[in-house]
Design an enzyme around this catalytic site. Structure first.
Site, PDB file in Angstrom:
ATOM      1  N   ASP A   1       0.763  -1.181  -0.045  1.00 17.96           N
ATOM      2  CA  ASP A   1      -0.115   0.045   0.125  1.00 17.96           C
ATOM      3  C   ASP A   1       0.823   1.111   0.070  1.00 17.96           C
ATOM      4  O   ASP A   1       2.282   1.191  -0.165  1.00 17.96           O
ATOM      5  CB  ASP A   1      -1.024  -0.076   1.267  1.00 17.96           C
ATOM      6  CG  ASP A   1      -0.166  -0.157   2.415  1.00 17.96           C
ATOM      7  OD1 ASP A   1       1.020   0.068   2.708  1.00 17.96           O
ATOM      8  OD2 ASP A   1      -0.933  -0.613   3.559  1.00 17.96           O
TER       9      ASP A   1
ATOM     10  N   GLU B   1       3.741   0.893   2.056  1.00 23.67           N
ATOM     11  CA  GLU B   1       4.751  -0.144   1.765  1.00 23.67           C
ATOM     12  C   GLU B   1       4.444  -1.526   2.694  1.00 23.67           C
ATOM     13  O   GLU B   1       5.248  -1.821   3.183  1.00 23.67           O
ATOM     14  CB  GLU B   1       6.017   0.412   1.819  1.00 23.67           C
ATOM     15  CG  GLU B   1       5.942   1.819   1.183  1.00 23.67           C
ATOM     16  CD  GLU B   1       7.500   2.465   0.627  1.00 23.67           C
ATOM     17  OE1 GLU B   1       7.661   2.318  -0.517  1.00 23.67           O
ATOM     18  OE2 GLU B   1       8.167   2.895   1.397  1.00 23.67           O
TER      19      GLU B   1
ATOM     20  N   GLU C   1       8.849  14.248   7.994  1.00 25.80           N
ATOM     21  CA  GLU C   1       7.995  13.603   7.572  1.00 25.80           C
ATOM     22  C   GLU C   1       6.801  13.392   8.551  1.00 25.80           C
ATOM     23  O   GLU C   1       5.481  13.492   8.137  1.00 25.80           O
ATOM     24  CB  GLU C   1       8.227  12.190   7.137  1.00 25.80           C
ATOM     25  CG  GLU C   1       7.493  10.888   7.021  1.00 25.80           C
ATOM     26  CD  GLU C   1       8.433   9.561   6.638  1.00 25.80           C
ATOM     27  OE1 GLU C   1       8.731   9.368   7.812  1.00 25.80           O
ATOM     28  OE2 GLU C   1       8.517   9.240   5.429  1.00 25.80           O
TER      29      GLU C   1
HETATM   30  C1  BGC Z   1       6.346   6.030   3.331  1.00 24.11           C
HETATM   31  C2  BGC Z   1       5.943   5.995   1.725  1.00 24.11           C
HETATM   32  C3  BGC Z   1       6.925   7.079   1.151  1.00 24.11           C
HETATM   33  C4  BGC Z   1       8.320   6.796   1.273  1.00 24.11           C
HETATM   34  C5  BGC Z   1       9.155   7.801   0.810  1.00 24.11           C
HETATM   35  C6  BGC Z   1       7.756   5.558   3.391  1.00 24.11           C
HETATM   36  O1  BGC Z   1       8.224   5.443   4.844  1.00 24.11           O
HETATM   37  O2  BGC Z   1       5.567   5.043   3.759  1.00 24.11           O
HETATM   38  O3  BGC Z   1       4.429   6.472   1.596  1.00 24.11           O
HETATM   39  O4  BGC Z   1       6.663   6.891  -0.292  1.00 24.11           O
HETATM   40  O5  BGC Z   1       8.345   6.544   2.697  1.00 24.11           O
HETATM   41  O6  BGC Z   1       8.960   9.111   1.333  1.00 24.11           O
END
Ligand code: BGC
Length: 374
Positions: free
Chosen positions: A168, A171, A329
């Protein structure tokens, strides 16, 4: 504008800053790295992150930055033409394909870099890229022919594999089919179906696959009372990424009761003071509040006329800027599962900062609210 001038100036300044951060780290070849410094992301560009970052840059008025990203993606996809044809033939022949056989979710930025192991089979990014390139081209009067081969490859891949379980947005859960993955595929395939540069057969296949993905999501990915979308088909969990099924992906329209109930459930279960969790069982860095999800929910609120709520989310996001002027993030506020945080920090280092997707989402929400210097 309802906000005071000083507030608007501050929010605008952070939009400028977000644009600058994304520009600074965009690779000379056009790729947007997910995060230039985070151990597990460094050196890679994700279709999912990139599609939203490009949309933020396109809205901000930096059409050249978005062009360069789309050029880079189209080249990476064109290189995979034969591989996609082969995968489609193998599936048609009844072969059971393994996740490792499929196209990646992230691409190494340096041309000769080898690829590290990753949870690579995620189809959502292919839909997102088709959606992003189409809205960008329409906004800035670009001829989609420039990206034709890449668009054909992404369309063929999405139309052939939209119904296969895969990882998803986060990931995880490779054995499931996910509401927000289907939403992204729906948007991308519907965009492709309307592209005059594509041949009729491809457009018809894209249309049929878009319709089928929507039908499946509404038949098997809805639960609760009132009915709302679910994290995966056959389940009843909520996940904040489902907001994208309403805005921007339009699997359900903003006024639709299923869309409204989905947004209500996200706000009731995952929203803490303006920040938004991914889902209740989240253990990643202890499960904090995600900036990009706050902006995604705010984008939905703005689209349904709740400007006050959307503005509050832009302010909440703005308040998370670090002293270095970067967005992380996630922030460790109201951790859902705090006992996991130290383990993630020990293995992967501090939370990804800057995360370019956070900056891109800020640009989108700022633009949606008219907080723009244009
Ligand atoms: C997130 C993803 C994202 C990736 C890169 C992962 O930890 O679950 O949604 O695309 O980081 O930012």
């Amino acid at each position: 504008m309802t906000e005071p001038l000083a507030d608007r100036e501050h929010l605008l300044e952070i939009a400028r800053r977000s644009h600058e951060v994304i520009r600074r780290y965009q690779d000379s070849g056009g790729a947007y790295p997910a995060s230039p410094s985070f151990s597990a992301y460094r050196g890679y560009s994700w279709l999912r992150d990139g599609a939203f970052i490009a949309e933020g840059m396109s809205r901000y008025g930096d059409a050249e930055s978005a062009d360069a990203f789309h050029d880079w993606v189209a080249e990476r996809l064109a290189e995979r033409r034969d591989e996609v044809d082969e995968l489609i033939l193998r599936r048609a022949a009844g072969e059971q394909l393994a996740p490792a056989d499929m196209l990646p979710t992230r691409f190494a930025i340096a041309p000769d870099a080898g690829a590290d192991e990753w949870w690579n089979f995620q189809t959502d990014g292919y839909g997102m890229w088709l959606w992003a390139v189409e809205v960008h081209a329409t906004r800035h009067g670009r001829d989609l022919d420039r990206w034709r081969t890449g668009i054909e490859v992404a369309t063929d891949y999405a139309a052939a594999f939209w119904d296969v379980p895969c990882y998803d947005w986060w990931e995880e859960n490779v054995d499931k089919r996910h509401g927000s993955t289907l939403g992204a595929l729906y948007a991308g395939l519907a965009a492709a179906a309307d592209m005059a540069i594509l041949d009729g057969a491809r457009r018809a296949k894209a249309r049929a696959s878009a319709d089928a993905s929507r039908t499946l999501a509404l038949d098997e990915g809805v639960a609760g009372s009132p009915p709302r979308l679910t994290k995966w088909l056959g389940g009843d969990q909520i996940d904040a990424s489902l907001a994208a099924c309403v805005v921007p992906f339009g699997l359900v329209a903003p006024g639709d009761p299923i869309g409204a109930a989905t947004l209500d459930e996200i706000r009731a279960r995952l929203d803490v003071g303006g920040g938004v969790h991914r889902y209740l069982a989240d253990q990643f860095f202890g499960g904090g509040l995600w900036l990009l999800l706050s902006c995604l929910v705010g984008w939905n609120e703005a689209a349904t006329g709740d400007r006050g709520a959307a503005l509050a989310r832009l302010r909440w996001t703005a308040a998370q800027l670090t002293a270095e002027g970067e967005f992380p993030e996630q922030v460790p506020t109201d951790l859902l599962n705090p006992e996991y945080r130290d383990e993630w920090v020990a293995n992967w280092g501090p939370v990804a900062t800057p995360l370019l997707w956070s900056h891109g989402m800020y640009l989108i929400l700022a633009d949606e609210l008219g907080v723009t210097s244009r």
